[in-house]
Design a protein around this motif. Structure first.
Motif, mmCIF file in Angstrom:
data_model
loop_
_atom_site.group_PDB
_atom_site.id
_atom_site.type_symbol
_atom_site.label_atom_id
_atom_site.label_comp_id
_atom_site.label_asym_id
_atom_site.label_seq_id
_atom_site.Cartn_x
_atom_site.Cartn_y
_atom_site.Cartn_z
ATOM 1 N N ARG A 9 64.097 31.373 -88.346
ATOM 2 C CA ARG A 9 62.688 31.611 -88.021
ATOM 3 C C ARG A 9 62.346 33.092 -87.932
ATOM 4 N NH1 ARG A 9 61.111 27.337 -83.491
ATOM 5 N NH2 ARG A 9 62.201 25.571 -84.327
ATOM 6 N N GLU A 129 61.437 21.764 -89.727
ATOM 7 C CA GLU A 129 62.853 21.996 -90.026
ATOM 8 C C GLU A 129 63.558 20.695 -90.375
ATOM 9 O OE1 GLU A 129 63.989 23.949 -86.422
ATOM 10 O OE2 GLU A 129 63.470 25.931 -87.193
ATOM 11 N N GLU A 133 65.037 19.545 -94.106
ATOM 12 C CA GLU A 133 66.460 19.213 -94.261
ATOM 13 C C GLU A 133 66.647 17.918 -95.042
ATOM 14 O OE1 GLU A 133 68.071 19.039 -90.325
ATOM 15 O OE2 GLU A 133 67.985 21.213 -90.060
#
Length: 140
Positions: A9, A129, A133
């Motif tokens: 980040r 996130e 993934e």
């Protein structure tokens, strides 16, 4: 907006335009549009071009709309943005105001990508996130 919080980040680039401020991370963009602005595809060209330079067409990314201010959106621009960027995989909307959250839910009608609404930025980052993934890599 923060500069560093969790995994991956770190802000790679920040862009200030007449419509707002945009922070680019390795696979996310966080945008804060200014009060009273009307966002269209045309007014969003500059932040989209910056995203194209950073992500290209291979790196999947999520746009996080951090809605701190009141502004309007022409949701038909989602079609153009989505067609230009096949690697734009989802939209996360952060809105604490009840009315803004309800309006955000209407945007689902105009976009063929997943849209999730959150009441805080951290939850939006975590969702993005996890979402990324689980996305296949683009073959470009």
């Amino acid at each position: 907006m923060g500069t560093t919080t969790k995994i991956n980040r770190k802000v790679l680039s920040t862009l200030e335009t007449k419509i707002g401020k945009f922070e680019y991370y390795s696979n996310m963009v966080v945008g804060e549009v200014k009060e009273g602005v009307h966002v269209t595809f045309e007014t969003a060209v500059e932040p989209l071009q910056e995203g194209a330079q950073i992500f290209g067409y291979a790196e999947n990314f999520v746009y996080i709309s951090h809605r701190l201010h009141s502004y309007s959106i022409d949701p038909t621009g989602y079609y153009e943005a989505a067609s230009m960027f096949p690697n734009f995989k989802a939209l996360a909307i952060v809105a604490t105001n009840r009315r803004r959250r309800m309006l955000a839910n209407l945007e689902r009608l105009f976009m063929k990508r997943p849209i999730h609404v959150f009441d805080n930025l951290e939850s939006a980052f975590e969702w993005a996130e996890t979402f990324l993934e689980n996305q296949p890599k683009n073959p470009f």
